[in-house]
Design a protein around this motif. Structure first.
Motif, PDB file in Angstrom:
ATOM      1  N   LYS A   4       0.836  -1.207   0.000  1.00 26.26           N
ATOM      2  CA  LYS A   4       0.000   0.000   0.000  1.00 26.26           C
ATOM      3  C   LYS A   4       0.868   1.253   0.000  1.00 26.26           C
ATOM      4  CE  LYS A   4      -3.960   0.262   2.282  1.00 26.26           C
ATOM      5  NZ  LYS A   4      -4.931   0.966   1.437  1.00 26.26           N
ATOM      6  N   LYS A   5       0.454   2.246  -0.825  1.00 21.65           N
ATOM      7  CA  LYS A   5       1.190   3.526  -0.860  1.00 21.65           C
ATOM      8  C   LYS A   5       0.808   4.340   0.361  1.00 21.65           C
ATOM      9  CE  LYS A   5       0.517   4.042  -5.650  1.00 21.65           C
ATOM     10  NZ  LYS A   5      -0.463   4.717  -6.438  1.00 21.65           N
ATOM     11  N   ARG A  12      -2.859   8.847   3.927  1.00 23.84           N
ATOM     12  CA  ARG A  12      -2.746   7.431   4.302  1.00 23.84           C
ATOM     13  C   ARG A  12      -1.531   7.159   5.188  1.00 23.84           C
ATOM     14  NH1 ARG A  12      -6.149   7.085   2.921  1.00 23.84           N
ATOM     15  NH2 ARG A  12      -6.755   6.148   0.969  1.00 23.84           N
ATOM     16  N   HIS A 221     -17.183   4.295   1.614  1.00 21.86           N
ATOM     17  CA  HIS A 221     -17.162   4.105   3.080  1.00 21.86           C
ATOM     18  C   HIS A 221     -18.383   3.248   3.431  1.00 21.86           C
ATOM     19  CE1 HIS A 221     -16.213   4.867   7.186  1.00 21.86           C
ATOM     20  NE2 HIS A 221     -16.494   6.150   7.301  1.00 21.86           N
ATOM     21  N   GLY A 222     -19.318   3.742   4.223  1.00 18.80           N
ATOM     22  CA  GLY A 222     -20.431   2.907   4.702  1.00 18.80           C
ATOM     23  C   GLY A 222     -21.361   2.434   3.602  1.00 18.80           C
ATOM     24  N   ALA A 224     -20.826   1.082   1.054  1.00 16.95           N
ATOM     25  CA  ALA A 224     -20.361  -0.109   0.329  1.00 16.95           C
ATOM     26  C   ALA A 224     -21.207  -1.345   0.621  1.00 16.95           C
ATOM     27  CB  ALA A 224     -18.893  -0.383   0.664  1.00 16.95           C
ATOM     28  N   GLU A 253     -13.335  -1.167 -12.815  1.00 15.93           N
ATOM     29  CA  GLU A 253     -14.376  -0.753 -11.870  1.00 15.93           C
ATOM     30  C   GLU A 253     -13.968  -1.157 -10.461  1.00 15.93           C
ATOM     31  OE1 GLU A 253     -18.219  -2.336 -13.040  1.00 15.93           O
ATOM     32  OE2 GLU A 253     -17.882  -1.680 -15.107  1.00 15.93           O
ATOM     33  N   LYS A 254     -14.390  -0.382  -9.470  1.00 15.78           N
ATOM     34  CA  LYS A 254     -14.147  -0.732  -8.064  1.00 15.78           C
ATOM     35  C   LYS A 254     -15.144  -1.810  -7.661  1.00 15.78           C
ATOM     36  CE  LYS A 254     -10.936   1.680  -5.921  1.00 15.78           C
ATOM     37  NZ  LYS A 254     -10.861   3.116  -5.724  1.00 15.78           N
ATOM     38  N   GLY A 257     -17.038  -3.439  -1.219  1.00 17.45           N
ATOM     39  CA  GLY A 257     -16.932  -4.436  -0.150  1.00 17.45           C
ATOM     40  C   GLY A 257     -15.565  -5.104  -0.109  1.00 17.45           C
ATOM     41  N   PHE A 258     -14.647  -4.640  -0.963  1.00 16.62           N
ATOM     42  CA  PHE A 258     -13.281  -5.202  -0.986  1.00 16.62           C
ATOM     43  C   PHE A 258     -12.247  -4.104  -0.787  1.00 16.62           C
ATOM     44  CE2 PHE A 258     -15.648  -8.552  -2.903  1.00 16.62           C
ATOM     45  CZ  PHE A 258     -14.990  -9.709  -2.492  1.00 16.62           C
ATOM     46  N   HIS A 260      -9.201  -2.046   1.730  1.00 15.76           N
ATOM     47  CA  HIS A 260      -9.298  -1.220   2.940  1.00 15.76           C
ATOM     48  C   HIS A 260      -8.176  -0.201   2.979  1.00 15.76           C
ATOM     49  CE1 HIS A 260      -9.749  -0.042   7.126  1.00 15.76           C
ATOM     50  NE2 HIS A 260     -10.998  -0.426   6.955  1.00 15.76           N
ATOM     51  N   LEU A 306      -7.048  -8.867  -3.093  1.00 14.28           N
ATOM     52  CA  LEU A 306      -7.943  -7.975  -2.352  1.00 14.28           C
ATOM     53  C   LEU A 306      -8.889  -8.836  -1.526  1.00 14.28           C
ATOM     54  CD1 LEU A 306      -8.756  -5.244  -5.036  1.00 14.28           C
ATOM     55  CD2 LEU A 306      -7.755  -4.819  -2.774  1.00 14.28           C
ATOM     56  N   ASN A 309     -13.847  -6.514   3.105  1.00 16.27           N
ATOM     57  CA  ASN A 309     -13.891  -5.689   4.308  1.00 16.27           C
ATOM     58  C   ASN A 309     -15.195  -5.967   5.069  1.00 16.27           C
ATOM     59  OD1 ASN A 309     -15.922  -3.938   3.180  1.00 16.27           O
ATOM     60  ND2 ASN A 309     -14.283  -2.995   1.948  1.00 16.27           N
ATOM     61  N   ASP A 311     -17.945  -4.726   5.171  1.00 19.03           N
ATOM     62  CA  ASP A 311     -19.220  -4.541   4.481  1.00 19.03           C
ATOM     63  C   ASP A 311     -19.674  -5.733   3.645  1.00 19.03           C
ATOM     64  OD1 ASP A 311     -19.986  -2.029   5.368  1.00 19.03           O
ATOM     65  OD2 ASP A 311     -18.749  -0.987   3.893  1.00 19.03           O
ATOM     66  N   PHE A 332     -25.665   0.961   9.940  1.00 17.04           N
ATOM     67  CA  PHE A 332     -24.276   1.333  10.246  1.00 17.04           C
ATOM     68  C   PHE A 332     -24.284   2.619  11.108  1.00 17.04           C
ATOM     69  CE2 PHE A 332     -19.935   1.154   7.770  1.00 17.04           C
ATOM     70  CZ  PHE A 332     -19.230   1.504   8.915  1.00 17.04           C
TER      71      PHE A 332
HETATM   72  C1  LIG Z   1     -16.633   0.023   6.558  1.00 16.86           C
HETATM   73  C2  LIG Z   1     -15.843   0.620   5.505  1.00 16.86           C
HETATM   74  O1  LIG Z   1     -15.929   1.792   5.243  1.00 16.86           O
HETATM   75  S1  LIG Z   1     -14.752  -0.402   4.719  1.00 16.86           S
HETATM   76  C3  LIG Z   1     -14.492   0.334   3.125  1.00 16.86           C
HETATM   77  C4  LIG Z   1     -15.734   0.216   2.293  1.00 16.86           C
HETATM   78  N1  LIG Z   1     -15.485   0.645   0.914  1.00 16.86           N
HETATM   79  C5  LIG Z   1     -15.471  -0.223  -0.113  1.00 16.86           C
HETATM   80  O2  LIG Z   1     -15.662  -1.419   0.014  1.00 16.86           O
HETATM   81  C6  LIG Z   1     -15.250   0.401  -1.475  1.00 16.86           C
HETATM   82  C7  LIG Z   1     -14.274  -0.413  -2.321  1.00 16.86           C
HETATM   83  N2  LIG Z   1     -12.916  -0.245  -1.842  1.00 16.86           N
HETATM   84  C8  LIG Z   1     -12.170   0.854  -2.143  1.00 16.86           C
HETATM   85  O3  LIG Z   1     -12.595   1.742  -2.888  1.00 16.86           O
HETATM   86  C9  LIG Z   1     -10.798   1.001  -1.514  1.00 16.86           C
HETATM   87  O4  LIG Z   1     -10.254  -0.279  -1.237  1.00 16.86           O
HETATM   88  C10 LIG Z   1     -10.822   1.826  -0.209  1.00 16.86           C
HETATM   89  C11 LIG Z   1     -11.503   3.186  -0.461  1.00 16.86           C
HETATM   90  C12 LIG Z   1     -11.566   1.106   0.885  1.00 16.86           C
HETATM   91  C13 LIG Z   1      -9.384   2.056   0.241  1.00 16.86           C
HETATM   92  O5  LIG Z   1      -8.752   2.876  -0.698  1.00 16.86           O
HETATM   93  P1  LIG Z   1      -7.153   2.972  -0.792  1.00 16.86           P
HETATM   94  O6  LIG Z   1      -6.547   2.941   0.563  1.00 16.86           O
HETATM   95  O7  LIG Z   1      -6.849   4.129  -1.659  1.00 16.86           O
HETATM   96  O8  LIG Z   1      -6.819   1.618  -1.559  1.00 16.86           O
HETATM   97  P2  LIG Z   1      -5.404   0.948  -1.846  1.00 16.86           P
HETATM   98  O9  LIG Z   1      -4.272   1.926  -1.631  1.00 16.86           O
HETATM   99  O10 LIG Z   1      -5.343  -0.305  -1.083  1.00 16.86           O
HETATM  100  O11 LIG Z   1      -5.492   0.606  -3.392  1.00 16.86           O
HETATM  101  C14 LIG Z   1      -4.479  -0.142  -4.028  1.00 16.86           C
HETATM  102  C15 LIG Z   1      -4.903  -0.497  -5.430  1.00 16.86           C
HETATM  103  O12 LIG Z   1      -5.979  -1.454  -5.362  1.00 16.86           O
HETATM  104  C16 LIG Z   1      -7.113  -0.977  -6.059  1.00 16.86           C
HETATM  105  N3  LIG Z   1      -8.308  -1.317  -5.297  1.00 16.86           N
HETATM  106  C17 LIG Z   1      -8.498  -1.121  -3.981  1.00 16.86           C
HETATM  107  N4  LIG Z   1      -9.733  -1.531  -3.634  1.00 16.86           N
HETATM  108  C18 LIG Z   1     -10.303  -2.004  -4.758  1.00 16.86           C
HETATM  109  C19 LIG Z   1     -11.560  -2.553  -5.045  1.00 16.86           C
HETATM  110  N5  LIG Z   1     -12.474  -2.689  -4.097  1.00 16.86           N
HETATM  111  N6  LIG Z   1     -11.837  -2.936  -6.302  1.00 16.86           N
HETATM  112  C20 LIG Z   1     -10.911  -2.801  -7.285  1.00 16.86           C
HETATM  113  N7  LIG Z   1      -9.695  -2.264  -7.068  1.00 16.86           N
HETATM  114  C21 LIG Z   1      -9.404  -1.875  -5.829  1.00 16.86           C
HETATM  115  C22 LIG Z   1      -6.931   0.529  -6.093  1.00 16.86           C
HETATM  116  O13 LIG Z   1      -7.642   1.124  -7.165  1.00 16.86           O
HETATM  117  C23 LIG Z   1      -5.453   0.662  -6.223  1.00 16.86           C
HETATM  118  O14 LIG Z   1      -5.090   0.463  -7.571  1.00 16.86           O
HETATM  119  P3  LIG Z   1      -4.043   1.436  -8.315  1.00 16.86           P
HETATM  120  O15 LIG Z   1      -2.781   1.315  -7.516  1.00 16.86           O
HETATM  121  O16 LIG Z   1      -3.985   0.889  -9.691  1.00 16.86           O
HETATM  122  O17 LIG Z   1      -4.651   2.819  -8.225  1.00 16.86           O
END
Ligand SMILES: CC(=O)SCCNC(=O)CCNC(=O)[C@H](O)C(C)(C)COP(=O)(O)OP(=O)(O)OC[C@H]1O[C@@H](n2cnc3c(N)ncnc32)[C@H](O)[C@@H]1OP(=O)(O)O
Ligand SMILES: O=C([O-])CC(=O)C(=O)O
Length: 374
Positions: A4-5, A12, A221-222, A224, A253-254, A257-258, A260, A306, A309, A311, A332
């Motif tokens: 992770k960056k 972060r 965030h929530g 999801a 696409e994101k 639920g995956f 963190h 991945l 999480n 959710d 939530f």
């Molecule tokens: C209770 C909660 O709030 S838990 C979080 C709920 N949110 C979700 O489930 C939304 C889906 N997940 C995400 O958008 C992200 O994982 C977040 C917002 C939770 C975290 O974001 P970040 O800390 O920026 O993610 P991270 O640094 O780990 O990302 C690394 C790489 O994985 C990718 N990645 C991370 N999560 C996902 C995902 N769910 N689907 C596809 N790709 C993903 C990022 O795009 C990134 O790719 P890149 O380097 O090519 O840009």
């Protein structure tokens, strides 16, 4: 995911303050509330005990718990003025907007006038949120003007009874209680940080919580848990899930639920809610949605490393309990209110206004050209 960056955009990995409430991503299972492991709390405590812990720093003994529950119960009902506001919100409104308005309106008619009332304000919201959500839902969707008082002993049971009008099973009572425990607190996540920034200006509790609800609403965030439900409902089988997810990833696409912001390889809440989801699937008599969810989990780990999480398996668990998808994120709120309020209190205890700086990347200094010459 493992690399992770840190730093830079999104702050972060940077510390933005101190807390006694929670650790995320440290040793052990990776999530603790006031020193207690989340797995221990989910097995051996109730949501009211966790709320008491977050507000007081210690778990209650039986007498303290009884007194706390007795204090919360009369706070469950809604004032008529709030019911009238909720009646005016249309059925197609976003339920998180309903929660935000309900919270904000309560802050108008029962304001926190000074900080000595902070526990009272937090307890009021804790007790009243289930009714704010379900009163609006049943009025707008079914034309019912429900009684917001129930004889249920716990906040989780009270919510389920308000939602359906029926006495919930012990299994459903337990699962909703565990779910409320899992969602209660999570250090400096986006919504909690929102609450703390607001608190740092010495604003009132209702403003802090209203702002936090706005931050929790987003799908990153929530929101999801609802987005995950919408996705898995569209998959016909575990094989179809894998095929469609491959397409989603190819289109960049994101997958909701995956992943963190802090955890690198797993979210400790996932194992807990996943087990309850499986149990509920068997009780429901159809585990297809659970099987699809497991296929998604395997596929995402195998292809992208991945992980689910908190959710992801909440989606199938809530669905098996008959909870409408649009109420997933408001549940939530009912839980995280405890973490938000505890952070507001902690911020007030040792406050300095939160005001970071920005790295300027705009134009060099320049003069205003008279408007006729632009
Ligand atoms: C209770 C909660 O709030 S838990 C979080 C709920 N949110 C979700 O489930 C939304 C889906 N997940 C995400 O958008 C992200 O994982 C977040 C917002 C939770 C975290 O974001 P970040 O800390 O920026 O993610 P991270 O640094 O780990 O990302 C690394 C790489 O994985 C990718 N990645 C991370 N999560 C996902 C995902 N769910 N689907 C596809 N790709 C993903 C990022 O795009 C990134 O790719 P890149 O380097 O090519 O840009
Ligand atoms: O910590 C985060 O960034 C998001 C999260 O899991 C939570 O708030 O429960």
């Amino acid at each position: 995911m493992v690399d992770k960056k840190l730093g830079g955009a999104g702050l972060r990995g940077q510390s933005a303050g101190e807390t006694k409430l929670c650790t995320v991503g440290k040793s052990g299972t990776g999530l603790t509330y006031c020193g207690y492991d989340i797995t221990d709390l989910a097995e051996n405590a109730t949501f009211e005990e966790v709320a008491y812990l977050l507000f007081n720093g210690e778990l209650p003994n039986q007498a303290q718990l009884d007194a706390y529950k007795a204090e919360l119960k009369p706070l469950r009902d809604l004032p008529q003025a709030l019911k009238e506001v909720l009646q005016r919100i249309p059925a197609d409104a976003h339920p998180m907007d309903v929660m935000r308005t309900g919270c904000s309106f309560l802050g108008n008619i029962e304001p926190e006038v000074d900080f000595s009332q902070q526990n009272q304000a937090a307890n009021r919201l804790l007790a009243a949120f289930p009714a704010i959500m379900t009163y609006w839902y049943r009025f707008s969707h079914h034309g019912e003007d429900i009684d917001c008082v129930t004889d249920e002993d716990t906040i989780g049971g009270h919510f389920l009874k308000l939602l359906t009008g029926k006495t919930p099973s012990d299994l459903h009572r337990r699962v909703i209680d565990v779910s409320l425990i899992l969602y209660a607190e999570h250090e400096f996540n986006a919504s909690t940080f929102t609450a703390r920034v607001c608190a740092s200006t010495l604003s009132d509790m209702y403003s802090c919580i209203t702002g936090a609800i706005g931050s929790l609403r987003g799908p990153l965030h929530g929101g999801a848990n609802e987005a995950a439900m919408d996705m898995i409902e569209g998959f016909k089988s575990p094989e179809d899930a894998k095929e469609q997810m491959a397409g989603m990833l190819a289109r960049k696409e994101k997958i909701m639920g995956f992943g963190h912001a802090v955890y690198r390889t797993s979210d400790p809440r996932n194992d807990i809610i996943k087990k309850w989801s499986e149990k509920l699937g068997h009780e429901f008599g159809d585990t297809l949605l659970y099987d699809i969810s497991v296929a998604c989990e395997e596929y995402m780990w195998d292809t992208k490393k991945l992980f689910c999480n908190a959710d992801f398996f909440h989606a199938s668990a809530y669905h098996f309990m008959g909870i409408p998808t649009k109420l997933f994120t408001p549940i939530f709120v009912c839980s995280r209110l405890t973490g938000w309020a505890a952070h507001v209190m902690e911020q007030r205890d040792n406050n300095r206004i939160i005001r970071p700086s920005a790295d300027y990347i705009g134009a060099e200094p320049r003069k205003v050209t008279p408007i006729a010459q632009r």
